[in-house]
Design an enzyme around this catalytic site. Sequence first.
Site, PDB file in Angstrom:
ATOM      1  N   ASP A  80       0.839  -1.209   0.000  1.00  0.00           N
ATOM      2  CA  ASP A  80       0.000   0.000   0.000  1.00  0.00           C
ATOM      3  C   ASP A  80       0.872   1.257   0.000  1.00  0.00           C
ATOM      4  OD1 ASP A  80      -2.392  -1.641   0.344  1.00  0.00           O
ATOM      5  OD2 ASP A  80      -1.643  -1.983   2.367  1.00  0.00           O
ATOM      6  N   HIS A 132      -4.288  -3.669   6.449  1.00  0.00           N
ATOM      7  CA  HIS A 132      -4.051  -3.911   5.022  1.00  0.00           C
ATOM      8  C   HIS A 132      -5.403  -4.289   4.410  1.00  0.00           C
ATOM      9  CE1 HIS A 132      -2.121  -5.143   1.359  1.00  0.00           C
ATOM     10  NE2 HIS A 132      -2.476  -6.392   1.509  1.00  0.00           N
TER      11      HIS A 132
END
Lengths: 279, 279
Positions: free
Chosen positions: A105, A133
């Site tokens: 990310d 996440h």
Amino acid sequence: MIARGVMLGPDQPVIIHMLDIEPAAEALNGVKMELIDAAFPLLKDVVATTNVVEACQGVNIAVMVGGFPRKEGASGCQSSQHQRTYLERICTFNSGEKHHLPCLDHNRALGQISEKLNVHVSDVRNVIIWGNHSSTQYPDINHATVKTTNGEESVRDAIANDNWLNTEFITTVQQRGATIIKARKLSSALSAASAACDHIRDWVLGTPKGTWVSMGVYSDGSYGIQPGIIYSFPVTCEKGQWSIVNGLKIDELSREKMDATAKELMEEKTLAYSCLIDD
Amino acid sequence: MIARGVMLGPDQPVIIHMLDIEPAAEALNGVKMELIDAAFPLLKDVVATTNVVEACQGVNIAVMVGGFPRKEGASGCQSSQHQRTYLERICTFNSGEKHHLPCLDHNRALGQISEKLNVHVSDVRNVIIWGNHSSTQYPDINHATVKTTNGEESVRDAIANDNWLNTEFITTVQQRGATIIKARKLSSALSAASAACDHIRDWVLGTPKGTWVSMGVYSDGSYGIQPGIIYSFPVTCEKGQWSIVNGLKIDELSREKMDATAKELMEEKTLAYSCLIDD
């Protein structure tokens, strides 16, 4: 990537142990043959096995990969349930630390910012992924900077478009996994593997001075996040030790988003514990 | 691998152009997104297109990949027919040299020898692949050496098993592609991609002193091979130029196998020309 030195540097020989389930044993052996056929100078040996004890023998670093690639509509958490038993057995052998992978990310956020500014990705640093996440993660650019001819400028000033930064940028990073699946009909592969290597390289070999990365680590209560959940924080690493970057100023929007993703992680922790007790 | 510097070295920035057919456009865009998401420091830009003109604009190095992965029983040549038109159009734009990829076979031979001797693959050098990238290729270890504590020893002496070297070793390397397909139900991927990078790195950045590689290049008549066919020879590279290693002694078994694979290449050349004229 591991055998090419991407994970542990160009001078570190490696032995790769690969563990898979019985039905995949033949294909796993095919991967072993390909690793041998690639004649990697750093690769000292390859072990391909379906035996968890053999797989874990003498291992220094364990990378656990989801058992089934995500399909459209499935979250990473759902597919993780397939390997719960496997995880439990691994954990018996692995007394080391367990992280999750916001590095993917983090890299996605760097990629979006550099595309928007039309600068090179290595000129952008210190974005942060806070939290899970998952799609509640909070990609935060309030402390990020971009290299310019005169030094460094804040990303917020350089982009000068708070509306984009506070809405579209955030949702693009949050939803990027789903967007990739929609395009490829398969979940992220290259970028996820690359991020796993980046994460371990940063952890083992250290982060560059003045640069942090995002790592999902046990919360010690920093930034008011409940201790004991694995939460993505800005982290620096030195000599194999990570430490959370403290003292960053958190504005109201950030606070709200950081708490929302913490709430989700608490719920997931409760769910995970209930599974462990159930059967 | 390219974006990580495996192909052109750790200091060479790259722009990757990716060309695919129209039905694969969305998946190709997914690959582009993943390349951006990986935040590779060396990757300056990515172009994903189905337009061959756009794809070839300003390109320095072109890597042409088979359009469909080989399935069990299919040869590389058969699947190449699918992209004949594509090849013809590319060739219009590509005035550079065209090689094929015995580097994969070369690496496979190194892998087999190092496994047999239980030494590290980087301690073995100067195997040769002669001829076609097919099952008639001839993997030749008569000039190969292995590093020992006292210097270097010939591989033939070190293995001391002429029967294995003259039979099983040769067929194992020749049939390795089919063995991989049988195990993975898919053709070689990692090892083929890795060999493509090795090949271009050796070509552009040069081969180490005293070490040769195998490259499929236009025959200049060396070793009695018909000029004008693309045949794998032992080759050294310097400053982007390859040259065939000459003067190696060829024994009777080698002569026979080198001629057999040359014969196949002549037949394939005739077949290829007949296709070009037919429609």
